[in-house]
Motif scaffolding. Sequence first.
Motif, PDB file in Angstrom:
ATOM      1  N   ALA A   5       0.852  -1.190   0.000  1.00  0.00           N
ATOM      2  CA  ALA A   5       0.000   0.000   0.000  1.00  0.00           C
ATOM      3  C   ALA A   5       0.886   1.238   0.000  1.00  0.00           C
ATOM      4  O   ALA A   5       1.714   1.431   0.895  1.00  0.00           O
ATOM      5  CB  ALA A   5      -0.915   0.006   1.217  1.00  0.00           C
ATOM      6  N   LEU A   6       0.723   2.074  -1.029  1.00  0.00           N
ATOM      7  CA  LEU A   6       1.454   3.327  -1.150  1.00  0.00           C
ATOM      8  C   LEU A   6       0.446   4.470  -1.178  1.00  0.00           C
ATOM      9  O   LEU A   6      -0.689   4.290  -1.613  1.00  0.00           O
ATOM     10  CB  LEU A   6       2.271   3.341  -2.449  1.00  0.00           C
ATOM     11  N   PRO A   7       0.836   5.652  -0.736  1.00  0.00           N
ATOM     12  CA  PRO A   7      -0.088   6.781  -0.839  1.00  0.00           C
ATOM     13  C   PRO A   7      -0.245   7.203  -2.293  1.00  0.00           C
ATOM     14  O   PRO A   7       0.452   6.700  -3.181  1.00  0.00           O
ATOM     15  CB  PRO A   7       0.601   7.859  -0.004  1.00  0.00           C
ATOM     16  N   ALA A   8      -1.183   8.114  -2.552  1.00  0.00           N
ATOM     17  CA  ALA A   8      -1.300   8.662  -3.898  1.00  0.00           C
ATOM     18  C   ALA A   8       0.033   9.256  -4.312  1.00  0.00           C
ATOM     19  O   ALA A   8       0.691   9.962  -3.539  1.00  0.00           O
ATOM     20  CB  ALA A   8      -2.403   9.717  -3.935  1.00  0.00           C
ATOM     21  N   GLN A   9       0.442   8.969  -5.537  1.00  0.00           N
ATOM     22  CA  GLN A   9       1.777   9.354  -5.984  1.00  0.00           C
ATOM     23  C   GLN A   9       1.810  10.808  -6.434  1.00  0.00           C
ATOM     24  O   GLN A   9       0.793  11.370  -6.880  1.00  0.00           O
ATOM     25  CB  GLN A   9       2.204   8.444  -7.128  1.00  0.00           C
ATOM     26  N   PRO A  10       2.979  11.432  -6.311  1.00  0.00           N
ATOM     27  CA  PRO A  10       3.101  12.843  -6.724  1.00  0.00           C
ATOM     28  C   PRO A  10       2.734  13.017  -8.188  1.00  0.00           C
ATOM     29  O   PRO A  10       3.142  12.215  -9.044  1.00  0.00           O
ATOM     30  CB  PRO A  10       4.580  13.149  -6.469  1.00  0.00           C
ATOM     31  N   PHE A  11       1.960  14.068  -8.451  1.00  0.00           N
ATOM     32  CA  PHE A  11       1.499  14.308  -9.808  1.00  0.00           C
ATOM     33  C   PHE A  11       2.672  14.627 -10.730  1.00  0.00           C
ATOM     34  O   PHE A  11       3.545  15.427 -10.395  1.00  0.00           O
ATOM     35  CB  PHE A  11       0.497  15.467  -9.819  1.00  0.00           C
ATOM     36  N   GLY A  12       2.689  13.973 -11.870  1.00  0.00           N
ATOM     37  CA  GLY A  12       3.705  14.259 -12.880  1.00  0.00           C
ATOM     38  C   GLY A  12       4.994  13.505 -12.714  1.00  0.00           C
ATOM     39  O   GLY A  12       5.884  13.600 -13.577  1.00  0.00           O
ATOM     40  N   GLU A  13       5.167  12.731 -11.634  1.00  0.00           N
ATOM     41  CA  GLU A  13       6.411  11.992 -11.416  1.00  0.00           C
ATOM     42  C   GLU A  13       6.203  10.513 -11.751  1.00  0.00           C
ATOM     43  O   GLU A  13       5.091   9.989 -11.629  1.00  0.00           O
ATOM     44  CB  GLU A  13       6.864  12.135  -9.956  1.00  0.00           C
ATOM     45  N   PRO A  14       7.267   9.811 -12.175  1.00  0.00           N
ATOM     46  CA  PRO A  14       7.139   8.389 -12.503  1.00  0.00           C
ATOM     47  C   PRO A  14       6.770   7.569 -11.268  1.00  0.00           C
ATOM     48  O   PRO A  14       7.208   7.860 -10.149  1.00  0.00           O
ATOM     49  CB  PRO A  14       8.534   8.009 -13.025  1.00  0.00           C
ATOM     50  N   LEU A  15       5.988   6.536 -11.492  1.00  0.00           N
ATOM     51  CA  LEU A  15       5.570   5.646 -10.402  1.00  0.00           C
ATOM     52  C   LEU A  15       6.513   4.454 -10.326  1.00  0.00           C
ATOM     53  O   LEU A  15       6.913   3.902 -11.373  1.00  0.00           O
ATOM     54  CB  LEU A  15       4.142   5.137 -10.634  1.00  0.00           C
ATOM     55  N   PRO A  16       6.876   4.010  -9.120  1.00  0.00           N
ATOM     56  CA  PRO A  16       7.720   2.808  -9.007  1.00  0.00           C
ATOM     57  C   PRO A  16       6.915   1.566  -9.398  1.00  0.00           C
ATOM     58  O   PRO A  16       5.845   1.312  -8.858  1.00  0.00           O
ATOM     59  CB  PRO A  16       8.112   2.783  -7.531  1.00  0.00           C
ATOM     60  N   ARG A  17       7.438   0.784 -10.335  1.00  0.00           N
ATOM     61  CA  ARG A  17       6.739  -0.407 -10.822  1.00  0.00           C
ATOM     62  C   ARG A  17       7.134  -1.607  -9.949  1.00  0.00           C
ATOM     63  O   ARG A  17       8.046  -2.368 -10.263  1.00  0.00           O
ATOM     64  CB  ARG A  17       7.099  -0.665 -12.289  1.00  0.00           C
ATOM     65  N   TYR A  18       6.392  -1.762  -8.842  1.00  0.00           N
ATOM     66  CA  TYR A  18       6.716  -2.836  -7.903  1.00  0.00           C
ATOM     67  C   TYR A  18       6.202  -4.208  -8.360  1.00  0.00           C
ATOM     68  O   TYR A  18       6.794  -5.229  -8.025  1.00  0.00           O
ATOM     69  CB  TYR A  18       6.101  -2.523  -6.530  1.00  0.00           C
ATOM     70  N   GLY A  19       5.111  -4.233  -9.080  1.00  0.00           N
ATOM     71  CA  GLY A  19       4.470  -5.501  -9.401  1.00  0.00           C
ATOM     72  C   GLY A  19       5.383  -6.534 -10.044  1.00  0.00           C
ATOM     73  O   GLY A  19       5.589  -7.623  -9.503  1.00  0.00           O
ATOM     74  N   PRO A  20       5.976  -6.246 -11.221  1.00  0.00           N
ATOM     75  CA  PRO A  20       6.841  -7.244 -11.874  1.00  0.00           C
ATOM     76  C   PRO A  20       8.042  -7.629 -11.017  1.00  0.00           C
ATOM     77  O   PRO A  20       8.437  -8.800 -10.992  1.00  0.00           O
ATOM     78  CB  PRO A  20       7.263  -6.530 -13.161  1.00  0.00           C
ATOM     79  N   ALA A  21       8.633  -6.644 -10.318  1.00  0.00           N
ATOM     80  CA  ALA A  21       9.792  -6.960  -9.488  1.00  0.00           C
ATOM     81  C   ALA A  21       9.424  -7.906  -8.353  1.00  0.00           C
ATOM     82  O   ALA A  21      10.157  -8.870  -8.059  1.00  0.00           O
ATOM     83  CB  ALA A  21      10.403  -5.670  -8.936  1.00  0.00           C
TER      84      ALA A  21
END
Length: 452
Positions: free
Chosen positions: A232-248
């Motif tokens: 569970a992560l908070p809402a991500q900063p607008f305009g910044e890349p999101l960390p792709r945790y799923g595949p890892a």
Amino acid sequence: MAGAPVTAGRELLRWVLLGIAAVVLVVFLHAQQQHGIEVSYGRSPADSAKVGKGPAPRLGDPSVPSVEEMTALVAASPVVRLPGATARWNEQAVREAAGDHPLRILVAPPFLDEDEQRRVRDVENATIVVIGTEVVGDLYRATLDDLAGWRAQFATVDVTGPLVTLIAKLREVPVPADREELRWREPSDRELATVAADLRATGLHAAAGATLTGVPTETAETAFPGGARYVALPAQPFGEPLPRYGPALTGLFPDTPIIVMYGLWIEYHGPAADFAEVAGASFYGHFADRISQYDYSQDKVLAVYLDRVTDIRYSGLFDRPLPYRPVDPLRVALPALPWLFAGCVAAFLALSVRSLRRPVNAGIRRGGAPARLAGLTALAVEMSLLTDTRSDPALTRGIGKLQAARAALDEALPERHVWALLNEAADELDDSAQTVGLAGYRPELYLQGRLS
């Protein structure tokens, strides 16, 4: 009287069978009403309408200015953000969509009740009103209908797509086809190690700022009986890349469902890859409008998402194992009920026909063994004047049985014995009457005439 109890027993059995048939019919008809046709692999125990039930959540400060105050604010500035407002958008894309069309945008927080939302919408000089991430303007309401749009809306509180769509509608121009997709990045080794350590220890990683306090155990077990791991992560900063945790994380925990929440956006990774799109489209297609207006916690949204996963599993689309369901005796017995009903009715009719075919016996039995003995004796006397050599043996045997029955009565022998002798006598007399061709002297017809 042995015969009388036998007849009474048959009558009782006949009505018992009719009663059973009636009960079976009622149960069967009730079952048809309760268990109608269902287009599903099984009956899901989930309650996936929780988001739409009950009052709206009140997670923040619900106060908003009066209509007059908000009208003054909008008149003074093209964009007014009320305290607690969370929606963000690409300002350049919105300016390009608006062109020279004048815009006044009022942005409100997502935790307003119905009266407060109505107050915000009553601000007449606001061209567009954004409540939470719901975008409305004039008589129109902009809604998203695909995973990419919902992902941006709920992961980063981005309303660029709905704003551009609504502005194009207000200007009566075509909606721009291009939409900026979210950008992704691979998580750093440190980020991945921190998350993986929590998942190995408890199966849950809740980052700072996340509102998920725990995984709903019962709902999670029905959704993923083999277990799953949650981030569970908070809402991500607008305009910044999101960390792709799923595949890892899927590489670290193979064959394990991985649920990653970015704000109120839920990503699924793991077995049955097609499942992710179906679950996401089904969940957000149903609840996106509700989630966009109110400040639901991640606990609430995850619980309802897991219920929807359970519904999809019960549909049988992905060949996932179903949890154990206790056997329903009614459901198992239901196919046999029509046969049981038919058998009871058939037995009732058979006993009824037998009773109709032998009405005299019932009348004679009501008079007791002496009455039947008297009737059969009179018959034997009359037949003795009409028989011949072929019918005499049966008549003689019948008279012998009648004498034995009379002796049994005189000696107060058991009634069953008396009735057995009388029935044997009647059979012999019937045989004699049939042999000589005297249908009117058959015991049943003869005794019926005496009774009438």
